[in-house]
Design a protein around this motif. Structure first.
Motif, PDB file in Angstrom:
ATOM      1  N   MET B   1       0.842  -1.198   0.000  1.00 56.31           N
ATOM      2  CA  MET B   1       0.000   0.000   0.000  1.00 56.31           C
ATOM      3  C   MET B   1       0.873   1.241   0.000  1.00 56.31           C
ATOM      4  N   LEU B   2       1.744   1.306   1.003  1.00 58.90           N
ATOM      5  CA  LEU B   2       2.609   2.471   1.106  1.00 58.90           C
ATOM      6  C   LEU B   2       3.513   2.591  -0.110  1.00 58.90           C
ATOM      7  N   SER B   5       1.632   3.879  -3.126  1.00 58.25           N
ATOM      8  CA  SER B   5       1.315   5.304  -3.135  1.00 58.25           C
ATOM      9  C   SER B   5       2.591   6.136  -3.242  1.00 58.25           C
ATOM     10  N   LEU B   6       3.657   5.612  -2.630  1.00 58.76           N
ATOM     11  CA  LEU B   6       4.938   6.302  -2.712  1.00 58.76           C
ATOM     12  C   LEU B   6       5.368   6.429  -4.173  1.00 58.76           C
ATOM     13  N   ALA B   9       3.244   8.901  -5.973  1.00 54.63           N
ATOM     14  CA  ALA B   9       3.545  10.269  -5.590  1.00 54.63           C
ATOM     15  C   ALA B   9       4.858  10.730  -6.202  1.00 54.63           C
ATOM     16  N   CYS B  10       5.854   9.840  -6.134  1.00 53.73           N
ATOM     17  CA  CYS B  10       7.157  10.214  -6.685  1.00 53.73           C
ATOM     18  C   CYS B  10       7.062  10.445  -8.190  1.00 53.73           C
ATOM     19  N   GLY B  13       5.290  13.644  -8.754  1.00 51.27           N
ATOM     20  CA  GLY B  13       6.155  14.770  -8.425  1.00 51.27           C
ATOM     21  C   GLY B  13       7.216  14.953  -9.489  1.00 51.27           C
ATOM     22  N   ALA B  16       5.705  16.400 -12.544  1.00 48.92           N
ATOM     23  CA  ALA B  16       5.389  17.812 -12.382  1.00 48.92           C
ATOM     24  C   ALA B  16       6.658  18.656 -12.435  1.00 48.92           C
ATOM     25  N   LEU B  17       7.704  18.148 -11.762  1.00 41.81           N
ATOM     26  CA  LEU B  17       8.962  18.890 -11.778  1.00 41.81           C
ATOM     27  C   LEU B  17       9.515  18.979 -13.194  1.00 41.81           C
ATOM     28  N   THR B  20       7.620  21.632 -15.025  1.00 42.17           N
ATOM     29  CA  THR B  20       7.992  23.013 -14.721  1.00 42.17           C
ATOM     30  C   THR B  20       9.380  23.310 -15.277  1.00 42.17           C
ATOM     31  N   ASP B  88       2.597  44.999 -23.610  1.00 40.38           N
ATOM     32  CA  ASP B  88       3.440  45.369 -22.472  1.00 40.38           C
ATOM     33  C   ASP B  88       3.814  44.142 -21.659  1.00 40.38           C
ATOM     34  N   LEU B  89       2.834  43.262 -21.461  1.00 37.54           N
ATOM     35  CA  LEU B  89       3.130  42.032 -20.713  1.00 37.54           C
ATOM     36  C   LEU B  89       4.097  41.159 -21.506  1.00 37.54           C
TER      37      LEU B  89
END
Lengths: 307, 456
Positions: B1-2, B5-6, B9-10, B13, B16-17, B20, B88-89
């Motif tokens: 389970m952990l 999800s880990l 999430a990683c 992340g 997403a990183l 960006t 201008d922007l």
């Protein structure tokens, strides 16, 4: 969800301190990207806007090349600017009219009327009200613009019926946007109150009925006190939502005519992007934040949700 | 389970990183096969389609002359106010700044001061054509440092267009040339009395039309009085003044007398397109105070072709308040092409401008867009002079024309004027109160020490 369970489980477990520390450290690792994102994209702009409200930052001219620190100048100007005073007043009117009175009372009314009705009726009414809410803001704004406009639907109808035409967008713009925002947001309050009313135990109500309490009396003395926490939550949420309504007003009236419907968000936009004064615009945004805080404080103190 | 999800999430992340990272590092250069891309930003809104057509044409010429280089056109489809905000922007960041930008002389001094533009002197000194531009035109884009920041595409003047048929029906003799403001209002009243279904007069006012309201509307009135916005000899902005309140009073008389487009329609950002595209061609508007470029809407290549426009409409110069001074008045502005300060291809951008505004291209653009030529060789070319029936009329206004105060504060002053006119035409403020508010705002913009009262 899964992480939450793991966290709860981990807190409950008794483990060797060192292992716990290591586990705690690794447990927070997955949160790191999210935290970084939060700081970057949420806190960053917030801090920037606080900073720039103390400068003369602008989109063009001197303030664009080298913004100067001007201290409290923007705030001094803010409190002597009749448009801001007018904007504060309009914002309060807009929140009271379209959120506290409009959405809140209408939502409660519909939820009360729907209680105990058959599922088909509840479903139909709910669907109609919610459909106004699921529309994107810009779409509902345009619907109302098209409805109330000079050659809009409403005037076509009144013309066909031989009654005079209306020009609310021009003659009473605040009334027009308050009606539109009430129409748009009532569903949220209705859903909150639907859920809250479902939790009111029927035996309490029946007892009140046996004691001879009329419908109104039952509502006032039994139902409302029981759902008070929901009332506070709902008021808080819709107030903060309504304070920041921009698209609806901008599309319908653009804050005009003159400044007759320039609530603070619209005024902020005009100052920052039409008149190019970004620093002054962000100062207005901080004022908006303060007004939100005042509203929240009043709700929490007066209605005491935890009591 | 952990662990699951880990992992998620990683992965999330990391994704997403990664996103960006690419978002932050994406550069504006690059393009086709190892070649360079030149970005050109300009406005294309409503009936204003000629700049776009011109840029398409120059793009083709430029790409043919410079193999391997791609010109990327960015036609920004927004109203005038939003266009200024948008560029201008864009110019504020090197990742979004275009190389060549279409700049209104209204904003250029402010943008020069903002550091958004590149001085072009080193390029212009080696450009033979630059000598064809008269000094007034060269001054339009000159900064306080004496350097030149843009090449003018053309200029314009403003006057009254009138519908001959509607005036004749109202008993007004054509050709019509009013001698004073009173004459204009008298004619408007006669038209209203004759046919209530016709809008007698249009004078742009209010915030939505932006600089159009200030220049085509208010300044066409103000510069026909004893007063101006800025006094060049005392180096002070003028407020309050009799001319200012008289100009507002004219608007009040016209709007409250029902002689104009109803205020609720006037305050639509599309009003300019409605006037040129619908009201005038459909004979719903009798007199329009407007710019020389309006006829470009009706030509064969225009947004709303109208073959009969030149026989249906007449033109009259805008009279001064009571016929004093030179008797008539006008305002002139215009647009330039400039190179942005953050451009990575400045040399190419300058070459693009020199091509876009050489003799032939200037002539074809001025002709199509109803601009008044600024190049001497174009202005003296018979082909240009006969290109449009109104060219000689509008060029003839140059001796009586006025220019806006070319200072960085001007755009903010213009905003304050729009606010004043909107307050007056909606009846929210009297001319005196609106002028008081304007005076206070003006002092806030330029400093109390730089404001002095005009005639009283």
């Amino acid at each position: 969800m899964a992480i939450g369970e793991d966290l709860a489980g981990a807190v409950g477990r008794v483990t060797a301190p060192r292992r716990a520390r290591a586990a705690r450290a690794t447990r927070h690792l997955p949160l790191a990207p999210a935290l970084i994102m939060l700081f970057l994209f949420f806190l960053g702009p917030v801090l920037w806007s606080v900073y720039s409200s103390f400068t003369n930052a602008a989109l063009t001219g001197d303030g664009a090349q080298n913004p100067q620190w001007v201290g409290l100048e923007n705030f001094r100007r803010l409190f002597s600017d009749p448009n801001v005073t007018n904007g504060i007043w309009l914002t309060v009117v807009f929140v009271l009219g379209s959120a506290v009175i409009g959405q809140n009372l209408l939502g409660l009314g519909i939820a009360l009327l729907m209680r105990g009705r058959n599922r088909w009726l509840r479903g139909t009414v709910g669907a109609i009200v919610v459909s106004a809410w699921v529309l994107p803001e810009v779409v509902s704004a345009f619907i109302w613009y098209a409805f109330l406009g000079q050659d809009g639907t409403l005037n076509q109808v009144t013309k066909a019926l031989g009654i005079g035409s209306q020009d609310w967008l021009y003659s009473s713009p605040m009334l027009a946007v308050i009606i539109a925002n009430t129409w748009r947001g009532t569903a949220f309050s209705m859903l909150v109150y639907n859920a809250a009313l479902d939790d009111v135990p029927t035996d309490v109500q029946e007892a009140a009925e046996l004691d001879g309490a009329t419908g109104w009396r039952r509502l006032w003395s039994v139902v409302l006190p029981l759902i008070r926490p929901s009332i506070v939550t709902n008021l808080m949420l819709i107030t903060l939502q309504t304070l920041s309504v921009f698209t609806l007003i901008y599309v319908m009236t653009a804050g005009g005519p003159g400044f007759a419907s320039s609530t603070l968000p619209v005024l902020m936009y005009q100052q920052a992007f039409k008149f190019s004064e970004v620093g002054y615009g962000t100062a207005i945004s901080l004022l908006l934040l303060a007004i939100g805080a005042v509203f929240s404080f009043v709700y929490v103190r007066v209605l005491k949700p935890e009591a | 389970m952990l662990s699951k999800s880990l992992r998620i999430a990683c992965a999330g992340g990391a994704a997403a990183l990664a996103l960006t990272a690419t978002a932050c590092s994406s550069s504006s250069s690059g393009g086709g096969s190892g070649g360079k891309t030149l970005k050109v930003a300009y406005q294309r809104f409503g009936n204003e389609i000629h700049v776009d057509a011109h840029m398409q044409k120059v793009k083709a010429q430029f790409e043919a002359a410079h193999p391997g280089i791609t010109v990327k056109l960015d036609p920004i489809n927004v109203s005038e106010n939003d266009y200024y905000t948008k560029i201008d922007l864009m110019m504020g960041s090197s990742s979004t700044a275009p190389d060549v930008v279409y700049e209104d002389t209204f904003l250029i001094n402010s943008d020069i001061q903002a550091g958004y533009l590149t001085p072009l002197d080193s390029y212009l000194s080696t450009w033979a054509d630059w000598s064809q531009f008269p000094d007034t035109a060269k001054a339009a884009a000159r900064g306080l440092d004496g350097k030149t920041y843009g090449v003018p595409m053309g200029t314009d003047t403003r006057a009254l267009y009138y519908n001959k048929d509607l005036l004749t029906k109202a008993g007004i003799q054509v050709p019509w040339q009013p001698k004073s403001w009173a004459d204009v209002l008298t004619a408007a009243k006669a038209i209203k009395a004759n046919d209530p279904g016709v809008i007698p007069l249009n004078v742009y006012s209010g915030k939505p039309d932006g600089e159009g309201s200030t220049m085509q509307g208010f300044e066409m009135l103000l510069y026909g009085t004893q007063d101006t916005l800025y006094d060049g000899s005392s180096k002070k902005w003028v407020a309050p003044s009799k001319g200012f309140s008289d100009s507002l009073q004219f608007l009040k008389d016209a709007y409250s007398g029902g002689l104009t487009v109803p205020p609720q329609q006037e305050l639509d950002p599309n009003i300019g397109n409605v006037v040129g595209g619908q009201l005038l061609p459909q004979s719903k508007l009798a007199i329009d105070l407007d710019g020389s470029w309006v006829t470009s809407t009706w030509t064969a290549t225009g947004a709303k072709p109208w073959p009969d426009w030149s026989t249906a409409l007449g033109e009259a110069a805008m009279p001064t308040q009571d016929g004093g001074g030179k008797g008539t008045t006008s305002m002139s502005g215009g647009w330039t092409l400039s190179v942005t300060a953050k451009s990575k291809n400045k040399d190419l951008a300058a070459q693009f401008i020199e091509l876009a505004l050489n003799k032939d291209n200037s002539a074809s653009y001025d002709d199509a867009d109803g601009q008044i030529a600024v190049r001497n060789d174009v202005a003296s070319d018979p082909a240009y002079q006969n290109s449009n029936p109104t060219t000689s009329f509008f060029t003839g206004l140059v001796p009586v024309t006025n220019y806006r105060p070319a200072y960085a504060e001007y755009p903010k002053v213009s905003d304050a004027i729009q606010v004043a006119t909107e307050a007056v035409i909606t009846g929210q403020a009297s001319p005196a109160d609106a002028m008081k508010t304007y005076t206070e705002t003006l002092k806030g913009i330029v400093g109390s020490g730089n404001v002095a009262a005009g005639s009283s």
